[in-house]
Write an enzyme that holds these catalytic residues in place. Structure first.
Site, PDB file in Angstrom:
ATOM      1  N   GLY A  47     -12.438  13.151  32.650  1.00  0.00           N
ATOM      2  CA  GLY A  47     -13.004  11.789  33.354  1.00  0.00           C
ATOM      3  C   GLY A  47     -14.520  11.728  32.818  1.00  0.00           C
ATOM      4  O   GLY A  47     -15.330  12.648  32.550  1.00  0.00           O
ATOM      5  N   GLN A 196      -2.156  12.313  35.252  1.00  0.00           N
ATOM      6  CA  GLN A 196      -3.257  12.414  36.125  1.00  0.00           C
ATOM      7  C   GLN A 196      -3.298  12.256  37.280  1.00  0.00           C
ATOM      8  O   GLN A 196      -3.672  12.529  38.509  1.00  0.00           O
ATOM      9  CB  GLN A 196      -4.760  11.884  35.539  1.00  0.00           C
ATOM     10  CG  GLN A 196      -5.025  12.680  34.172  1.00  0.00           C
ATOM     11  CD  GLN A 196      -4.398  11.959  32.891  1.00  0.00           C
ATOM     12  OE1 GLN A 196      -3.323  11.346  32.965  1.00  0.00           O
ATOM     13  NE2 GLN A 196      -5.240  11.709  31.700  1.00  0.00           N
ATOM     14  N   ASP A 237     -13.957   4.473  31.215  1.00  0.00           N
ATOM     15  CA  ASP A 237     -14.539   5.445  30.235  1.00  0.00           C
ATOM     16  C   ASP A 237     -15.646   4.899  29.262  1.00  0.00           C
ATOM     17  O   ASP A 237     -16.399   5.533  28.851  1.00  0.00           O
ATOM     18  CB  ASP A 237     -13.416   5.855  29.360  1.00  0.00           C
ATOM     19  CG  ASP A 237     -12.454   7.028  30.233  1.00  0.00           C
ATOM     20  OD1 ASP A 237     -12.846   8.176  30.029  1.00  0.00           O
ATOM     21  OD2 ASP A 237     -11.738   6.634  30.909  1.00  0.00           O
ATOM     22  N   ASN A 247     -10.220   1.965  29.465  1.00  0.00           N
ATOM     23  CA  ASN A 247      -9.778   3.085  30.557  1.00  0.00           C
ATOM     24  C   ASN A 247      -8.403   3.547  30.248  1.00  0.00           C
ATOM     25  O   ASN A 247      -8.031   3.264  29.219  1.00  0.00           O
ATOM     26  CB  ASN A 247      -9.792   2.329  31.924  1.00  0.00           C
ATOM     27  CG  ASN A 247      -9.653   3.261  32.989  1.00  0.00           C
ATOM     28  OD1 ASN A 247     -10.466   4.292  33.216  1.00  0.00           O
ATOM     29  ND2 ASN A 247      -8.650   3.105  33.960  1.00  0.00           N
TER      30      ASN A 247
END
Length: 365
Positions: A47, A196, A237, A247
């Site tokens: 993350g 995830q 991100d 992302n």
């Protein structure tokens, strides 16, 4: 709430091993840069905001072990250790941001003895962690009103407390809305190939008592077509100056589907995820990981031996598909190039104290 990452009284970095979830809640301790780099590379911690904090704490660990009496030698080694950390994950800009902030902190204290610089760096790393949690709560406070009562929200990957120092970005918005009494439910995409969404997001929401239903990534178009999704919220991100967003792989697909079905598509991220040096998202480096993450799962081969696999970890969503970007300083709508730059240039939230004030004011009815 669990602790994603923290600095221990003994001077180590303690983090929750996310590879073991949801079956086991196991913590590991890192005592040097190599251990932190390994944790980031192997996704024990992941993350964008979380690895930004990990990078900062990794440099604090490095500072404790550098054997130098003059600032020049100390700083040169700090730069070298920073490069070790920076090479672990290239896409998430928060990692570079955290490392560079620590290096600036060292330079700002260069007149002090090295031992005092080390203590300043430890305090700075802890400050970065605290600011991240407060910033996430601000994101939640700014974004909670975007979720209508009774809404069904789709999210992708994990942008929760596990992806940050605590509380979360996309899940922070969902948490804040839920805490404010908004009735909502969540579709969690499984997020192939590392799952995830299935392993982490479903677990987090379950812990909080928020209604969550797990779906495979290829079900979203069907659910949108049937009117079973009201909006999409994801993390990020790296965000380019024009609002293009990198992302988790699959985000671009969801954004295109959302636009085709007239659904709002929101991105939630702190301004530390913003990279003003990049004019657009095509310049964002896209990390590729081991193809075995695609051909196997948990050590079990799921594809024919010898078959090739491609494993880009992120994709880029053009800004034209994004309804708004929810940051720790407010909600930005198009045009993003001016809105994001204006927020990044503000000095309103430049300290932990002012972040606290921001969270309090936005939580006030």
């Amino acid at each position: 709430m669990f602790q994603t990452i923290e600095w221990t009284p003994e001077g180590a970095v303690r983090l929750l091993d996310q590879r073991r979830l949801p079956a086991e809640e196991v913590y590991v301790e890192c005592r040097d840069v190599a251990a932190v780099a390994h944790a980031i590379r192997t996704m024990q911690i992941r993350g964008a905001p979380a690895i930004g904090v990990a990078g900062a704490m990794g440099l604090a660990l490095a500072a404790q072990t550098i054997r130098a009496t003059c600032f020049e030698a100390f700083y040169a080694e700090l730069l070298r250790q920073g490069e070790v950390l920076h090479r672990t994950r290239p896409t998430a800009v928060n990692l570079a941001w955290g490392i560079e902030r620590m290096q600036r902190c060292a330079a700002a204290h260069k007149a002090l003895p090295v031992a005092e610089i080390v203590q300043a760096l430890i305090r700075e790393a802890q400050q970065i962690r605290e600011e991240d949690i407060l910033g996430n709560r601000a994101i939640g406070a700014y974004g909670r009103g975007l979720i209508p009562d009774g809404a069904t929200v789709l999210t992708h990957c994990n942008a929760g407390a596990l992806a940050t120092a605590g509380y979360g970005t996309a899940l922070g918005v969902i948490r804040a809305a839920h805490a404010a009494g908004t009735r909502l439910s969540v579709w969690a995409g499984e997020t192939r190939p590392f799952l995830q969404g299935a392993r982490l997001t479903a677990w987090e929401l379950q812990q909080d008592g928020i209604a969550v239903t797990l779906i495979t990534d290829n079900m979203t178009g069907h659910l949108m077509q049937r009117g079973q999704i009201d909006l999409v919220i994801v993390g990020a991100d790296r965000i380019a100056r024009n609002g293009d967003v990198a992302n988790k792989i699959g985000t671009y697909t969801l954004a295109v589907l959302a636009q085709a079905h007239g659904l709002p598509f929101y991105v939630a991220a702190p301004l530390s995820t913003l990279d003003l040096s990049l004019g657009d998202g095509m310049a964002i480096p896209i990390e590729e990981r081991d193809p075995e993450e695609v051909t196997s799962w948990a050590g079990v081969r799921t594809a024919p031996v010898g078959v090739r696999a491609h494993n880009p970890v992120f994709d880029m969503t053009p800004h034209r598909y994004i309804t708004a970007i929810i940051t720790d300083r407010g909600v930005v709508r198009p045009p993003y190039d001016t809105g994001l730059a204006a927020l990044a240039g503000q000095s309103v939230v430049t300290s932990t104290a002012s972040l606290r004030d921001s969270v309090k004011s936005t939580h006030t009815p």
